[in-house]
Design an enzyme around this catalytic site. Structure first.
Site, mmCIF file in Angstrom:
data_model
loop_
_atom_site.group_PDB
_atom_site.id
_atom_site.type_symbol
_atom_site.label_atom_id
_atom_site.label_comp_id
_atom_site.label_asym_id
_atom_site.label_seq_id
_atom_site.Cartn_x
_atom_site.Cartn_y
_atom_site.Cartn_z
ATOM 1 N N CYS A 83 -38.964 -0.643 32.065
ATOM 2 C CA CYS A 83 -38.205 -0.184 30.906
ATOM 3 C C CYS A 83 -38.539 1.533 31.643
ATOM 4 C CB CYS A 83 -39.242 -0.038 29.403
ATOM 5 S SG CYS A 83 -38.070 1.346 28.782
ATOM 6 N N HIS A 192 -37.154 -5.315 27.905
ATOM 7 C CA HIS A 192 -38.482 -6.128 28.281
ATOM 8 C C HIS A 192 -38.330 -7.059 28.176
ATOM 9 C CE1 HIS A 192 -40.963 -1.927 26.783
ATOM 10 N NE2 HIS A 192 -39.061 -1.860 26.797
ATOM 11 N N GLU A 194 -41.096 -9.714 28.573
ATOM 12 C CA GLU A 194 -42.197 -10.175 27.801
ATOM 13 C C GLU A 194 -41.688 -9.849 26.056
ATOM 14 O OE1 GLU A 194 -41.749 -7.091 28.652
ATOM 15 O OE2 GLU A 194 -42.901 -4.840 27.993
#
Lengths: 214, 256
Positions: A83, A192, A194
């Site tokens: 990001c 993202h 994650e």
């Protein structure tokens, strides 16, 4: 035990990345750190990012993150930018009224236009939610992830890479933009991983298994 | 369009338990928040929203702990709201593993807080929650105002103007709850949802009133919502997230 340094420059939520890494590979040692020595000694390095670009870049420069990233890329160790940790590596950004970035990769970070319309629907900004990523090259980090899988995005600015040979993935939201970049042992993503459930966790698994070679 | 419309189960958490009330009253226990979130994650929820309705300090500490625990087991975005009053509160929640925070009353008392928070943490993690209630008389042009204290106290602020202002101040998303509809299962207030969705360029999450899957579809198609939030239809096993997605897909809505 292999180690991953997650560079902490005092912004946003860095622990999500650490928790996801620990989840996919419990025997990896994840160090959320600002210590240059720990970063230099780690087997892998991640530059995460949440926040406004001007403050992020200012913090990175104040802390010497630019040098740490350059050293990591030179060393051949696997590097992952996420990001704002991807955007910060470009030349410049339109965010915060125009910001110089670290200039590791050629290209610009641009703002999504207001009032984009597609298929009769307005496209809101931030580009927020699950969108499809088209894999434009074969890469160890895409292994086991179906082309056009959905990843979670949340951003108002996008990367337009100048060196098209570095583009590893694209996404469409009103326009096509470059959501993954690959250069030797460096890989960057706009989404993202994650927070992207199965596909994202697979990408992090691939990163932990990657030797940094193409 | 490739961006999927999101389905967001909402967990109202009080003292470490998921609860659900009807128009903020008549509270029912719906389980342990981490277990509930894991179940939704497995079913394919696109995000999870937590609203802390605890009033005590002990309850707040429990909340931070719950967010930490959830963030280490659930790998989709988490929004945390309730009692977010300062940048310090935001930092605490982000560090605990939240991806976004939802600001409600603190924005009403001090709108500049939203601007400050967006500049510091980025608009992407600042959700402004709006609790709106229709105030116009029957037959008159519809108007909605912002209410606080669980819908009991009017602020006199026009909901539409407020949404526009909050977007200007840097909110990245609006969580719009209809206080008339909340918990009564008659569907979202599509009027206010559409009015606000059309007026601002940031995503809108429709909330309050879902009783069946058609309501989710209506929220997107008629209300113009970018995401649909629901609580009790999922908590008490009436529908799974998968069923909701399948239904929306059949109605031509792009979902993950």
């Amino acid at each position: 035990m292999s180690t991953v340094a997650v560079i902490d420059y005092g912004m946003g939520n860095l622990h999500s990345v650490a928790k996801a890494l620990e989840h996919v590979q419990p025997n990896v040692k994840v160090l959320v750190t600002a210590d240059p020595q720990i970063i230099a000694d780690a087997d892998r390095v991640i530059l995460p990012g949440v926040g406004a670009i001007r403050d992020c870049v200012a913090q990175m420069l104040a802390q010497g993150v630019d040098v740490e990233v350059a050293d990591t890329l030179r060393s051949g160790k696997p590097f992952l930018g996420i990001c704002v940790g991807y955007q910060a590596l470009m030349d410049s950004s339109e965010e915060n009224g125009g910001s110089q970035c670290l200039g590791v990769y050629p290209g610009e970070v641009k703002q999504f236009a207001q009032g984009m319309v597609e298929d009769g629907g307005r496209l809101k900004v931030p580009h927020m939610g699950w969108n499809r990523v088209s894999q434009t090259i074969d890469h160890p980090l895409w292994q086991g992830i179906a082309d056009n899988s959905r990843f979670y995005f949340v951003h108002s600015y996008y990367v337009a890479a100048k060196n098209t040979a570095q583009v590893a993935g694209t996404c469409h939201y009103g326009i096509d933009f470059d959501v993954a970049l690959s250069d030797k042992n460096g890989f960057c993503v706009q989404f993202h991983p994650e927070k992207s459930h199965t596909a994202g966790l697979q990408l992090l698994t691939n990163f932990l298994n990657w030797d940094g070679k193409l | 369009m490739a961006l999927a419309k999101r389905i967001i189960p909402c967990l109202d958490v009080e003292n470490g338990r998921v609860v659900k009330g009807v128009q903020f009253l008549d509270i029912r226990d719906a389980g342990d928040p981490v277990e509930v979130a894991k179940r939704y994650n497995e079913q394919g929820a696109d995000e999870i929203t937590f609203l802390d309705i605890t009033a005590t300090h002990e309850g707040r500490d429990t909340m931070v702990h719950t967010v930490e625990k959830m963030a280490s087991e659930v790998f989709i975005p988490l929004t945390v709201g309730g009692g977010i009053r300062s940048c310090e509160d935001i930092r605490t929640m982000l560090n605990a593993g939240a991806d976004k925070v939802s600001i409600n009353s603190a924005a009403i008392y001090n709108p500049d807080f939203v601007r400050e928070a967006a500049e510091r943490f980025g608009s992407q993690c600042i959700v402004v929650a709006i609790d709106a209630k229709q105030v116009s008389a029957a037959g008159a042009e519809k108007r909605w105002e912002i209410f606080t204290h669980g819908g009991r106290k009017s602020t006199g602020i026009d909901a539409l103007q407020w949404a526009i202002k909050m977007a200007e101040y840097g909110a990245g998303e609006i969580l719009l709850t209809s206080m008339d509809q909340d918990g009564v299962k008659n569907g979202y207030d599509l009027g206010v949802t559409k009015a606000i969705s059309d007026a601002v360029n940031i995503p809108i999450i429709a909330s309050g009133g879902v009783g069946n899957l058609q309501h989710l579809v209506d929220g997107v198609k008629l209300g113009g919502a970018d995401a649909v939030l629901a609580a009790s239809i999922f908590h008490f096993g009436e529908y799974s997230i998968e069923q909701a997605k399948e239904f929306m897909r059949q109605q031509g809505i792009e979902v993950r």
